[in-house]
Design a protein around this motif. Structure first.
Motif, PDB file in Angstrom:
ATOM      1  N   ILE A 196       0.833  -1.204   0.000  1.00 16.56           N
ATOM      2  CA  ILE A 196       0.000   0.000   0.000  1.00 16.56           C
ATOM      3  C   ILE A 196       0.867   1.254   0.000  1.00 16.56           C
ATOM      4  CG2 ILE A 196      -1.600   1.370   1.409  1.00 16.56           C
ATOM      5  CD1 ILE A 196      -2.851  -1.348   2.262  1.00 16.56           C
ATOM      6  N   TYR A 197       1.849   1.309   0.892  1.00 14.06           N
ATOM      7  CA  TYR A 197       2.713   2.490   0.965  1.00 14.06           C
ATOM      8  C   TYR A 197       3.547   2.653  -0.295  1.00 14.06           C
ATOM      9  CZ  TYR A 197       1.505   2.928   5.910  1.00 14.06           C
ATOM     10  OH  TYR A 197       0.844   3.091   7.095  1.00 14.06           O
ATOM     11  N   PHE A 198       4.004   1.550  -0.863  1.00 11.05           N
ATOM     12  CA  PHE A 198       4.744   1.607  -2.118  1.00 11.05           C
ATOM     13  C   PHE A 198       3.884   2.233  -3.219  1.00 11.05           C
ATOM     14  CE2 PHE A 198       5.649  -0.260  -6.256  1.00 11.05           C
ATOM     15  CZ  PHE A 198       6.988   0.084  -6.435  1.00 11.05           C
ATOM     16  N   LEU A 199       2.663   1.735  -3.363  1.00 14.29           N
ATOM     17  CA  LEU A 199       1.766   2.239  -4.413  1.00 14.29           C
ATOM     18  C   LEU A 199       1.418   3.711  -4.198  1.00 14.29           C
ATOM     19  CD1 LEU A 199      -0.665  -0.790  -4.819  1.00 14.29           C
ATOM     20  CD2 LEU A 199       1.033   0.015  -6.467  1.00 14.29           C
ATOM     21  N   ILE A 200       1.117   4.079  -2.969  1.00 11.16           N
ATOM     22  CA  ILE A 200       0.761   5.465  -2.678  1.00 11.16           C
ATOM     23  C   ILE A 200       1.929   6.391  -2.992  1.00 11.16           C
ATOM     24  CG2 ILE A 200       0.311   7.073  -0.765  1.00 11.16           C
ATOM     25  CD1 ILE A 200      -1.568   4.892   0.374  1.00 11.16           C
ATOM     26  N   CYS A 201       3.107   6.037  -2.519  1.00 11.25           N
ATOM     27  CA  CYS A 201       4.284   6.881  -2.757  1.00 11.25           C
ATOM     28  C   CYS A 201       4.607   6.985  -4.245  1.00 11.25           C
ATOM     29  CB  CYS A 201       5.491   6.345  -1.996  1.00 11.25           C
ATOM     30  SG  CYS A 201       5.370   6.520  -0.217  1.00 11.25           S
ATOM     31  N   TYR A 202       4.515   5.875  -4.953  1.00  3.04           N
ATOM     32  CA  TYR A 202       4.817   5.890  -6.382  1.00  3.04           C
ATOM     33  C   TYR A 202       3.821   6.751  -7.153  1.00  3.04           C
ATOM     34  CZ  TYR A 202       5.849   4.500 -11.108  1.00  3.04           C
ATOM     35  OH  TYR A 202       6.163   4.533 -12.444  1.00  3.04           O
ATOM     36  N   ILE A 203       2.548   6.560  -6.892  1.00  4.28           N
ATOM     37  CA  ILE A 203       1.514   7.301  -7.632  1.00  4.28           C
ATOM     38  C   ILE A 203       1.618   8.798  -7.366  1.00  4.28           C
ATOM     39  CG2 ILE A 203      -0.985   7.698  -7.798  1.00  4.28           C
ATOM     40  CD1 ILE A 203      -1.279   4.615  -7.322  1.00  4.28           C
ATOM     41  N   ILE A 204       1.806   9.180  -6.118  1.00  2.84           N
ATOM     42  CA  ILE A 204       1.897  10.607  -5.793  1.00  2.84           C
ATOM     43  C   ILE A 204       3.157  11.212  -6.385  1.00  2.84           C
ATOM     44  CG2 ILE A 204       2.169  12.274  -3.914  1.00  2.84           C
ATOM     45  CD1 ILE A 204       0.291  10.470  -2.294  1.00  2.84           C
ATOM     46  N   SER A 205       4.289  10.524  -6.257  1.00  3.44           N
ATOM     47  CA  SER A 205       5.543  11.055  -6.808  1.00  3.44           C
ATOM     48  C   SER A 205       5.498  11.137  -8.325  1.00  3.44           C
ATOM     49  CB  SER A 205       6.721  10.188  -6.380  1.00  3.44           C
ATOM     50  OG  SER A 205       6.957  10.327  -5.026  1.00  3.44           O
ATOM     51  N   TYR A 206       4.877  10.151  -8.935  1.00  2.40           N
ATOM     52  CA  TYR A 206       4.773  10.144 -10.393  1.00  2.40           C
ATOM     53  C   TYR A 206       3.967  11.338 -10.897  1.00  2.40           C
ATOM     54  CZ  TYR A 206       3.925   8.446 -15.106  1.00  2.40           C
ATOM     55  OH  TYR A 206       3.862   8.336 -16.466  1.00  2.40           O
ATOM     56  N   SER A 207       2.964  11.737 -10.149  1.00  2.52           N
ATOM     57  CA  SER A 207       2.100  12.840 -10.579  1.00  2.52           C
ATOM     58  C   SER A 207       2.372  14.136  -9.811  1.00  2.52           C
ATOM     59  CB  SER A 207       0.637  12.430 -10.438  1.00  2.52           C
ATOM     60  OG  SER A 207       0.364  12.072  -9.115  1.00  2.52           O
ATOM     61  N   ARG A 208       3.493  14.242  -9.126  1.00  2.00           N
ATOM     62  CA  ARG A 208       3.776  15.395  -8.260  1.00  2.00           C
ATOM     63  C   ARG A 208       3.879  16.711  -9.015  1.00  2.00           C
ATOM     64  NH1 ARG A 208       8.667  13.258  -9.167  1.00  2.00           N
ATOM     65  NH2 ARG A 208      10.448  14.653  -9.409  1.00  2.00           N
ATOM     66  N   LYS A 209       4.273  16.679 -10.262  1.00  2.00           N
ATOM     67  CA  LYS A 209       4.412  17.927 -11.029  1.00  2.00           C
ATOM     68  C   LYS A 209       3.054  18.515 -11.409  1.00  2.00           C
ATOM     69  CE  LYS A 209       8.924  16.758 -12.702  1.00  2.00           C
ATOM     70  NZ  LYS A 209       9.696  16.125 -13.737  1.00  2.00           N
ATOM     71  N   LYS A 210       2.016  17.702 -11.345  1.00  2.00           N
ATOM     72  CA  LYS A 210       0.670  18.161 -11.682  1.00  2.00           C
ATOM     73  C   LYS A 210      -0.137  18.577 -10.465  1.00  2.00           C
ATOM     74  CE  LYS A 210       0.736  14.969 -15.496  1.00  2.00           C
ATOM     75  NZ  LYS A 210       0.647  13.562 -15.713  1.00  2.00           N
ATOM     76  N   ILE A 211       0.463  18.432  -9.264  1.00  2.00           N
ATOM     77  CA  ILE A 211      -0.242  18.707  -8.020  1.00  2.00           C
ATOM     78  C   ILE A 211       0.253  20.027  -7.440  1.00  2.00           C
ATOM     79  CG2 ILE A 211      -0.665  17.909  -5.661  1.00  2.00           C
ATOM     80  CD1 ILE A 211      -0.217  15.043  -6.694  1.00  2.00           C
ATOM     81  N   TYR A 212      -0.673  20.892  -7.079  1.00  2.00           N
ATOM     82  CA  TYR A 212      -0.330  22.149  -6.422  1.00  2.00           C
ATOM     83  C   TYR A 212      -0.135  21.874  -4.941  1.00  2.00           C
ATOM     84  CZ  TYR A 212      -0.612  26.984  -4.855  1.00  2.00           C
ATOM     85  OH  TYR A 212      -0.339  28.185  -4.271  1.00  2.00           O
ATOM     86  N   LYS A 213       1.117  21.858  -4.524  1.00  2.00           N
ATOM     87  CA  LYS A 213       1.482  21.393  -3.189  1.00  2.00           C
ATOM     88  C   LYS A 213       1.201  22.378  -2.063  1.00  2.00           C
ATOM     89  CE  LYS A 213       5.371  19.159  -5.419  1.00  2.00           C
ATOM     90  NZ  LYS A 213       5.041  19.573  -6.738  1.00  2.00           N
ATOM     91  N   GLU A 214       1.130  23.648  -2.354  1.00  2.00           N
ATOM     92  CA  GLU A 214       0.990  24.655  -1.305  1.00  2.00           C
ATOM     93  C   GLU A 214      -0.445  24.878  -0.839  1.00  2.00           C
ATOM     94  OE1 GLU A 214       3.092  25.114  -3.971  1.00  2.00           O
ATOM     95  OE2 GLU A 214       4.870  24.734  -2.760  1.00  2.00           O
ATOM     96  N   SER A 215      -1.395  24.256  -1.468  1.00  2.00           N
ATOM     97  CA  SER A 215      -2.800  24.424  -1.113  1.00  2.00           C
ATOM     98  C   SER A 215      -3.196  23.479   0.009  1.00  2.00           C
ATOM     99  CB  SER A 215      -3.680  24.169  -2.338  1.00  2.00           C
ATOM    100  OG  SER A 215      -5.027  24.084  -1.977  1.00  2.00           O
ATOM    101  N   LYS A 216      -3.843  24.019   1.019  1.00  2.00           N
ATOM    102  CA  LYS A 216      -4.318  23.187   2.123  1.00  2.00           C
ATOM    103  C   LYS A 216      -5.443  22.265   1.664  1.00  2.00           C
ATOM    104  CE  LYS A 216      -3.018  26.367   5.786  1.00  2.00           C
ATOM    105  NZ  LYS A 216      -2.249  27.287   5.000  1.00  2.00           N
ATOM    106  N   VAL A 217      -6.229  22.704   0.710  1.00  2.00           N
ATOM    107  CA  VAL A 217      -7.301  21.873   0.160  1.00  2.00           C
ATOM    108  C   VAL A 217      -6.698  20.667  -0.558  1.00  2.00           C
ATOM    109  CG1 VAL A 217      -9.207  21.823  -1.498  1.00  2.00           C
ATOM    110  CG2 VAL A 217      -8.888  23.816  -0.045  1.00  2.00           C
ATOM    111  N   THR A 218      -5.605  20.888  -1.276  1.00  2.00           N
ATOM    112  CA  THR A 218      -4.936  19.791  -1.964  1.00  2.00           C
ATOM    113  C   THR A 218      -4.404  18.770  -0.975  1.00  2.00           C
ATOM    114  OG1 THR A 218      -4.272  21.278  -3.748  1.00  2.00           O
ATOM    115  CG2 THR A 218      -3.090  19.206  -3.577  1.00  2.00           C
ATOM    116  N   ILE A 219      -3.758  19.247   0.083  1.00  2.00           N
ATOM    117  CA  ILE A 219      -3.214  18.343   1.098  1.00  2.00           C
ATOM    118  C   ILE A 219      -4.344  17.555   1.752  1.00  2.00           C
ATOM    119  CG2 ILE A 219      -1.945  18.220   3.288  1.00  2.00           C
ATOM    120  CD1 ILE A 219      -0.231  18.903   0.833  1.00  2.00           C
ATOM    121  N   PHE A 220      -5.422  18.246   2.127  1.00  2.00           N
ATOM    122  CA  PHE A 220      -6.578  17.587   2.746  1.00  2.00           C
ATOM    123  C   PHE A 220      -7.129  16.507   1.825  1.00  2.00           C
ATOM    124  CE2 PHE A 220     -11.049  17.094   3.751  1.00  2.00           C
ATOM    125  CZ  PHE A 220     -11.045  17.040   5.135  1.00  2.00           C
ATOM    126  N   THR A 221      -7.327  16.838   0.563  1.00  2.00           N
ATOM    127  CA  THR A 221      -7.903  15.905  -0.404  1.00  2.00           C
ATOM    128  C   THR A 221      -6.970  14.728  -0.670  1.00  2.00           C
ATOM    129  OG1 THR A 221      -9.039  17.768  -1.436  1.00  2.00           O
ATOM    130  CG2 THR A 221      -8.931  15.737  -2.706  1.00  2.00           C
TER     131      THR A 221
END
Length: 162
Positions: A75-100
């Protein structure tokens, strides 16, 4: 060096989870600080780095907690891979993004854990597992992630620099 530091920090979080925070329950669930940590660091690391850290910490959690061996590692492997793979498309500074993001990763983790429990164990209450794992835990993890993200935002932003 950053990867070693993050692994050691993850191990410290795992030790705190197993020794202290697992005894603090809210509506029958405990906050998964390791999942929050891995989700947030995956936003700043490349997919190979974060997925290896997630796999190692997941295996350590499986060894220390018990249960179905390898499920948390997967589970942790998949979560880390998916998030890192798409990290350039994610706005990291938004609290709504972190919550979601924490909400989604917790639901994903809970669903896989519930499915593994259904397959392996014969005695379970599916409704109770679903309410705790898909409703209560994601909300608690997301709220805690916002608090921690705000408290450690300067440290987290240093991950960008390296």
């Amino acid at each position: 060096m950053k990867k070693v530091y993050l692994c050691l920090l993850g191990i410290a979080i795992l030790i705190l989870e197993n020794s202290i925070t697992n005894y603090i329950t809210i509506f029958g669930v405990t906050i998964d600080f390791l999942l929050i940590f891995l989700t947030i660091i995956s936003l700043y690391l490349d997919d190979l780095e974060s997925s290896i850290i997630g796999e190692v910490l997941g295996l350590l959690k499986d060894i220390s907690v018990g249960g179905i061996f390898g499920v948390n590692a997967l589970i942790y492997f998949l979560i880390c891979y998916i998030i890192s793979y798409s990290r350039k498309k994610i706005y990291k500074e938004s609290k709504v993004t972190i919550f979601t993001l924490i909400l989604a990763t917790t639901i994903f983790s809970s669903v896989l854990n519930i499915l593994a429990s259904i397959v392996v164990y014969s005695s379970f209450t599916a409704v109770r597992l679903m309410i705790r794992g898909i409703v209560i835990l994601p909300i608690l993890n997301s709220i805690m992630a916002l608090i921690l993200y705000k408290a450690f935002d300067k440290s987290i932003l240093k991950l960008k620099e390296d």
